[in-house]
Design a protein around this motif. Structure first.
Motif, PDB file in Angstrom:
ATOM      1  N   THR A 146      37.749  43.776  43.360  1.00 12.96           N
ATOM      2  CA  THR A 146      37.950  43.731  42.230  1.00 12.96           C
ATOM      3  C   THR A 146      37.184  44.527  40.941  1.00 12.96           C
ATOM      4  O   THR A 146      37.176  45.347  40.342  1.00 12.96           O
ATOM      5  CB  THR A 146      38.262  42.382  41.487  1.00 12.96           C
ATOM      6  N   LEU A 147      35.944  44.211  41.535  1.00 10.27           N
ATOM      7  CA  LEU A 147      34.661  44.802  40.780  1.00 10.27           C
ATOM      8  C   LEU A 147      34.695  46.224  40.953  1.00 10.27           C
ATOM      9  O   LEU A 147      34.454  46.998  39.945  1.00 10.27           O
ATOM     10  CB  LEU A 147      33.168  44.471  41.111  1.00 10.27           C
ATOM     11  N   ALA A 148      34.744  46.886  42.045  1.00 10.02           N
ATOM     12  CA  ALA A 148      34.761  48.302  42.696  1.00 10.02           C
ATOM     13  C   ALA A 148      36.194  48.991  41.572  1.00 10.02           C
ATOM     14  O   ALA A 148      35.956  49.950  40.981  1.00 10.02           O
ATOM     15  CB  ALA A 148      35.012  48.280  43.833  1.00 10.02           C
ATOM     16  N   ALA A 149      37.333  48.284  41.629  1.00  2.00           N
ATOM     17  CA  ALA A 149      38.412  48.858  40.918  1.00  2.00           C
ATOM     18  C   ALA A 149      38.065  49.082  39.385  1.00  2.00           C
ATOM     19  O   ALA A 149      38.537  50.108  38.994  1.00  2.00           O
ATOM     20  CB  ALA A 149      39.553  47.860  41.166  1.00  2.00           C
ATOM     21  N   ALA A 150      37.365  47.972  38.993  1.00  2.00           N
ATOM     22  CA  ALA A 150      37.060  48.000  37.506  1.00  2.00           C
ATOM     23  C   ALA A 150      36.019  49.066  37.310  1.00  2.00           C
ATOM     24  O   ALA A 150      36.396  49.822  36.035  1.00  2.00           O
ATOM     25  CB  ALA A 150      36.466  46.739  37.128  1.00  2.00           C
ATOM     26  N   VAL A 151      35.115  49.302  38.055  1.00  5.71           N
ATOM     27  CA  VAL A 151      34.249  50.379  38.016  1.00  5.71           C
ATOM     28  C   VAL A 151      34.921  51.720  37.908  1.00  5.71           C
ATOM     29  O   VAL A 151      34.490  52.766  37.263  1.00  5.71           O
ATOM     30  CB  VAL A 151      33.175  50.224  39.017  1.00  5.71           C
ATOM     31  N   VAL A 152      35.897  51.905  38.870  1.00  8.17           N
ATOM     32  CA  VAL A 152      36.489  53.134  38.941  1.00  8.17           C
ATOM     33  C   VAL A 152      37.354  53.575  37.923  1.00  8.17           C
ATOM     34  O   VAL A 152      37.380  54.593  37.272  1.00  8.17           O
ATOM     35  CB  VAL A 152      37.298  53.115  40.339  1.00  8.17           C
ATOM     36  N   ILE A 153      37.945  52.372  37.401  1.00  8.42           N
ATOM     37  CA  ILE A 153      38.688  52.513  36.226  1.00  8.42           C
ATOM     38  C   ILE A 153      37.920  53.053  35.108  1.00  8.42           C
ATOM     39  O   ILE A 153      38.271  53.768  34.193  1.00  8.42           O
ATOM     40  CB  ILE A 153      39.711  51.250  36.070  1.00  8.42           C
ATOM     41  N   LEU A 195      40.732  43.171  33.053  1.00  9.27           N
ATOM     42  CA  LEU A 195      40.453  42.386  34.175  1.00  9.27           C
ATOM     43  C   LEU A 195      40.373  40.985  33.988  1.00  9.27           C
ATOM     44  O   LEU A 195      40.845  40.512  34.953  1.00  9.27           O
ATOM     45  CB  LEU A 195      38.594  42.921  34.796  1.00  9.27           C
ATOM     46  N   LEU A 196      39.907  40.655  33.101  1.00 11.08           N
ATOM     47  CA  LEU A 196      40.154  39.078  32.770  1.00 11.08           C
ATOM     48  C   LEU A 196      41.686  38.738  32.537  1.00 11.08           C
ATOM     49  O   LEU A 196      41.874  37.704  33.149  1.00 11.08           O
ATOM     50  CB  LEU A 196      39.261  38.671  31.505  1.00 11.08           C
ATOM     51  N   LEU A 197      42.495  39.376  31.813  1.00 13.76           N
ATOM     52  CA  LEU A 197      43.816  39.361  31.714  1.00 13.76           C
ATOM     53  C   LEU A 197      44.229  39.312  33.200  1.00 13.76           C
ATOM     54  O   LEU A 197      44.953  38.218  33.414  1.00 13.76           O
ATOM     55  CB  LEU A 197      44.429  40.419  30.917  1.00 13.76           C
ATOM     56  N   GLY A 198      44.174  40.087  34.298  1.00 15.67           N
ATOM     57  CA  GLY A 198      44.481  40.203  35.505  1.00 15.67           C
ATOM     58  C   GLY A 198      44.113  38.602  36.376  1.00 15.67           C
ATOM     59  O   GLY A 198      44.852  38.299  36.933  1.00 15.67           O
ATOM     60  N   VAL A 199      42.903  38.400  36.085  1.00 17.47           N
ATOM     61  CA  VAL A 199      42.256  37.004  36.759  1.00 17.47           C
ATOM     62  C   VAL A 199      43.175  36.029  36.211  1.00 17.47           C
ATOM     63  O   VAL A 199      43.628  35.333  37.086  1.00 17.47           O
ATOM     64  CB  VAL A 199      41.017  36.933  36.601  1.00 17.47           C
ATOM     65  N   ALA A 200      43.431  35.915  35.038  1.00 15.09           N
ATOM     66  CA  ALA A 200      44.157  35.039  34.289  1.00 15.09           C
ATOM     67  C   ALA A 200      45.619  34.966  34.743  1.00 15.09           C
ATOM     68  O   ALA A 200      46.066  33.856  34.867  1.00 15.09           O
ATOM     69  CB  ALA A 200      43.939  34.906  32.776  1.00 15.09           C
ATOM     70  N   HIS A 224      43.980  37.541  44.106  1.00 14.93           N
ATOM     71  CA  HIS A 224      44.106  37.417  45.457  1.00 14.93           C
ATOM     72  C   HIS A 224      43.347  38.463  46.172  1.00 14.93           C
ATOM     73  O   HIS A 224      43.247  38.656  47.305  1.00 14.93           O
ATOM     74  CB  HIS A 224      45.760  37.688  45.778  1.00 14.93           C
ATOM     75  N   LEU A 225      42.598  39.321  45.188  1.00 12.59           N
ATOM     76  CA  LEU A 225      41.551  40.184  45.926  1.00 12.59           C
ATOM     77  C   LEU A 225      40.351  39.568  45.803  1.00 12.59           C
ATOM     78  O   LEU A 225      39.953  38.896  45.157  1.00 12.59           O
ATOM     79  CB  LEU A 225      41.569  41.494  45.060  1.00 12.59           C
ATOM     80  N   PRO A 226      39.311  40.188  46.790  1.00 14.51           N
ATOM     81  CA  PRO A 226      38.162  39.721  46.944  1.00 14.51           C
ATOM     82  C   PRO A 226      37.295  40.087  45.659  1.00 14.51           C
ATOM     83  O   PRO A 226      37.567  41.083  45.428  1.00 14.51           O
ATOM     84  CB  PRO A 226      37.573  40.186  48.308  1.00 14.51           C
ATOM     85  N   PRO A 227      36.354  39.340  45.149  1.00  9.34           N
ATOM     86  CA  PRO A 227      35.721  39.988  43.847  1.00  9.34           C
ATOM     87  C   PRO A 227      35.150  41.295  43.988  1.00  9.34           C
ATOM     88  O   PRO A 227      34.916  41.973  43.045  1.00  9.34           O
ATOM     89  CB  PRO A 227      34.426  38.707  43.602  1.00  9.34           C
TER      90      PRO A 227
END
Length: 51
Positions: free
Chosen positions: A26-33, A9-14, A20-23
């Motif tokens: 992004t957090l929901a996707a990280a939780v799902v993964i 996730l941090l790499l993707g943000v960097a 480009h996605l709302p936080p």
């Protein structure tokens, strides 16, 4: 495993792809993964103990 999700996730943000996605998205996707990886790990451990 969750460390891996956080690192990706941090790499993707960097790299700008997640920026480009709302936080909340992004957090929901990280939780799902993270949940998917946890379920996979539990199933793999359960399968190896029974074989």
């Amino acid at each position: 495993m969750l460390f891996l999700v956080a690192a990706l996730l941090l790499l993707g943000v960097a790299m700008g792809s997640v920026a480009h996605l709302p936080p909340p998205v992004t957090l929901a996707a990280a939780v799902v993964i993270g949940v998917w990886l946890a379920v996979f790990a539990i199933r793999e451990r359960h399968t190896r103990h029974h074989h």
